[in-house]
Scaffold this active site. Structure first.
Site, mmCIF file in Angstrom:
data_model
loop_
_atom_site.group_PDB
_atom_site.id
_atom_site.type_symbol
_atom_site.label_atom_id
_atom_site.label_comp_id
_atom_site.label_asym_id
_atom_site.label_seq_id
_atom_site.Cartn_x
_atom_site.Cartn_y
_atom_site.Cartn_z
ATOM 1 N N CYS A 383 49.392 51.149 41.183
ATOM 2 C CA CYS A 383 48.885 50.408 42.342
ATOM 3 C C CYS A 383 50.059 49.951 43.218
ATOM 4 O O CYS A 383 50.677 50.761 43.892
ATOM 5 C CB CYS A 383 48.010 49.254 41.879
ATOM 6 S SG CYS A 383 46.991 48.543 43.203
ATOM 7 N N HIS A 520 44.074 52.268 38.687
ATOM 8 C CA HIS A 520 44.461 51.509 37.487
ATOM 9 C C HIS A 520 44.009 52.274 36.236
ATOM 10 O O HIS A 520 42.915 52.037 35.716
ATOM 11 C CB HIS A 520 43.829 50.115 37.513
ATOM 12 C CG HIS A 520 44.464 49.186 38.488
ATOM 13 N ND1 HIS A 520 45.504 48.346 38.152
ATOM 14 C CD2 HIS A 520 44.222 48.981 39.803
ATOM 15 C CE1 HIS A 520 45.869 47.656 39.218
ATOM 16 N NE2 HIS A 520 45.111 48.020 40.235
ATOM 17 N N GLU A 522 44.874 51.940 33.240
ATOM 18 C CA GLU A 522 44.779 51.109 32.037
ATOM 19 C C GLU A 522 43.350 50.684 31.730
ATOM 20 O O GLU A 522 43.012 50.386 30.579
ATOM 21 C CB GLU A 522 45.685 49.879 32.164
ATOM 22 C CG GLU A 522 45.277 48.863 33.216
ATOM 23 C CD GLU A 522 45.892 49.091 34.580
ATOM 24 O OE1 GLU A 522 46.045 48.118 35.342
ATOM 25 O OE2 GLU A 522 46.213 50.262 34.895
#
Length: 553
Positions: A383, A520, A522
């Site tokens: 990001c 993102h 994750e």
């Protein structure tokens, strides 16, 4: 018909209700039950999207674009059911909904009160959340009530849970209460009184817990469990010890060994198959017996509060499991780099710059990125970490010395990163925003699929396309992309509708592993499957470590 397990907390906050709820869900799922989880947050904010990471920790983004509590990340990592917006709601959302109904005249002139209107709305939200589960109609919905018993903010939620259990009838709902049993070093013993008082407070509300999860820094002796059972009116086998462990992935086995899932199934009159926790045992085995070791530096401004990067830390742990590599994470304050330089990075095997907001600390992050690029150290930017990598490349390689983001310098003449004003959401609907838009709920949010450029490192990692979740307001400015590409930078993935850059990388002729992503990743990593991007990043860190060791030898 869905049955409900309400998880409450007592004595103090941050005892791990979310992990306990997720672990119970994992055990029940291993027994063949369809399970979903909900998180009820007592704060008045509509969602955590505009809350400071220091106040709230990470904001977890769901597939459908909701900004939610970080516990939903734990839920997705522990079970296969995906979370949605309906799986997390707040006091703010409840009151907003009730006030809207009152303004429409839905209550037909009645006096709108906490009981029954607010509590009825909470129950409706709970049932709606359970019904929206991605697994179909769930057998069990586990409802975690945020806060601590005794808090004013939590009372309407607890009252709604009490009413709901009464309405559903016996064997349709049960209560699990997580409480603290502190060890007093000067006395050399565990103290059960806080737990007794917490249960007493819960019973005053009209709720008698069926199970107590007793948090302590050690296993609670049988004598203490008997005392808790006696004074709390909970069967002795339902007083379950939850002690500190070095990995949250050991918790499902710990709870199962003490019979938590058996007690819940008996209380709810469920007869599923036996639990199969072999996957969790294998994960723990891998975690405890790595073959390799690397050190990755995470450069950010919230490094004193690792809850801000919860999903990212877990994603690196998942990568460690799937690469047999122990990943040591060093948290490096980007403002210290601004003051002291990059010497603190020189022993690292890889560098990671996570997402974030605001100008503070950005020049330190850019300095870290410059070091990683020039020293050929594997770099992953997520990001903001991708945006800053583009800014660094524009300044130091392309020669755009004033390159910046309009987030940090609205007047910069070289706006290589700028505000997105129009984009398509995951359903194809056009979203717009201006500088004057509200902060809350106005970012590009949720998952979106986009194709990957053939022949790139991104294609090696992901394949033909990528489908990840977003949470950002700013994007690489397409006007500067030709200049960036002329300097060697590769835009390896773009959105199909707006042609927005999603991934960037440097060719191997310039750097062995340098990747930036606007999304993102994750949020989609799980201990079961890991994540291809983080696995590749850890493998690159290991290759860098081995290459440096070979040079030194």
């Amino acid at each position: 018909m869905t049955k409900y397990v309400f998880v409450t907390g007592g004595v103090v906050s941050s005892l791990g209700k979310g992990i306990a709820a997720a672990s119970l869900a994992a055990i029940l799922e291993s027994r063949g039950l369809k399970v979903t989880l909900l998180k009820l947050d007592p704060y008045i904010n509509v969602d955590p999207g505009t809350m400071s990471p220091f106040q709230h920790g990470e904001v977890f983004v769901t597939e459908d674009g909701a900004e939610t509590d970080l516990d939903l990340g734990h839920y997705e990592r522990f079970i296969s059911t995906k979370m949605r917006k309906a799986n997390n709601f707040t006091t703010g959302q409840i009151y907003e909904s009730v006030i809207r109904k009152e303004r429409r005249g839905d209550y037909l002139g009645k006096t709108v009160q906490v009981i029954p209107h607010i509590t009825n709305e909470i129950q409706a939200f709970i049932e709606r959340g359970a019904a929206s589960a991605t697994c179909g109609e769930p057998d069990v919905a586990i409802v975690e009530i945020g806060g601590t018993v005794g808090d004013i903010e939590s009372l309407p939620f607890l009252e709604a849970a009490r009413q709901m259990s009464l309405r559903l009838g016996r064997n349709s709902a049960c209560f699990v209460h997580l409480t603290l049993v502190p060890y007093i070093a000067t006395a050399g013993e565990l103290k059960t009184k806080p737990t007794q008082h917490s249960v007493q407070k819960l019973r005053e509300i009209g709720i008698s817990p069926h199970v107590l999860l007793c948090r302590a820094d050690r296993r609670i002796p049988d004598d203490e469990s008997k005392k808790i059972s006696l004074f709390s009116n909970v069967p002795e086998d339902a007083v379950i010890s939850v002690w500190d462990v070095d990995s949250i992935y050991k918790i499902p086995q710990m709870l199962h060994d003490q019979g938590l899932d058996r007690i819940i199934c008996e209380e709810l009159k469920l007869s599923p198959k036996d639990a199969d926790l072999s996957m969790w045992s294998e994960l723990v085995e891998k975690l405890e017996n790595p073959k390799h070791e690397v050190t990755i530096g995470m450069v950010g401004k919230y490094v004193d509060l690792t809850e801000s990067y919860k999903s990212l830390i877990e994603a690196l742990r998942h990568a460690s499991l799937h690469t047999s590599t122990k990943v040591n994470i060093e948290y490096i304050d980007s403002e210290e780099i601004e003051t002291n330089g990059v010497d603190s990075l020189k022993h690292l095997d890889a560098v990671l710059v996570p997402g974030g907001f605001g100008r503070r600390g950005t020049e330190g992050k850019i300095a870290a990125i410059r070091y990683a690029r020039e020293a050929k150290v594997p770099y992953l930017g997520i990001c903001l970490g991708m945006q800053l990598a583009v800014i660094e490349f524009a300044r130091d390689v392309v020669g755009l010395k004033q390159a910046n983001s309009t987030e940090f310098d609205p007047d910069t003449p070289e706006r290589v990163v700028a505000l997105i004003t129009e984009w398509y959401d995951r359903e194809g609907k056009v979203e717009t925003r201006t500088e004057d838009s509200d902060l809350g709920g106005t970012m590009r949010l949720g998952s979106q699929r986009c194709p990957i450029k053939p022949g790139t490192l991104a294609e090696e990692i992901y394949g033909k396309d990528v489908n990840e979740r977003h949470r950002h307001r700013y994007e690489v400015n397409n006007r500067f992309v030709p200049q960036l590409e002329s300097g060697g930078l590769i835009i390896s993935a773009r959105t199909p509708s707006e042609d927005l850059p999603e991934m960037m990388e440097l060719p191997r002729s310039m750097h062995p592993w340098f990747v930036g992503v606007q999304f993102h990743p994750e949020f989609t990593s799980t201990p079961r499957d890991g994540h291809p991007l983080f696995k590749s990043f850890v493998e690159a860190a290991l290759a860098n470590k081995e290459a440096r060791a070979g040079v030194q030898a």
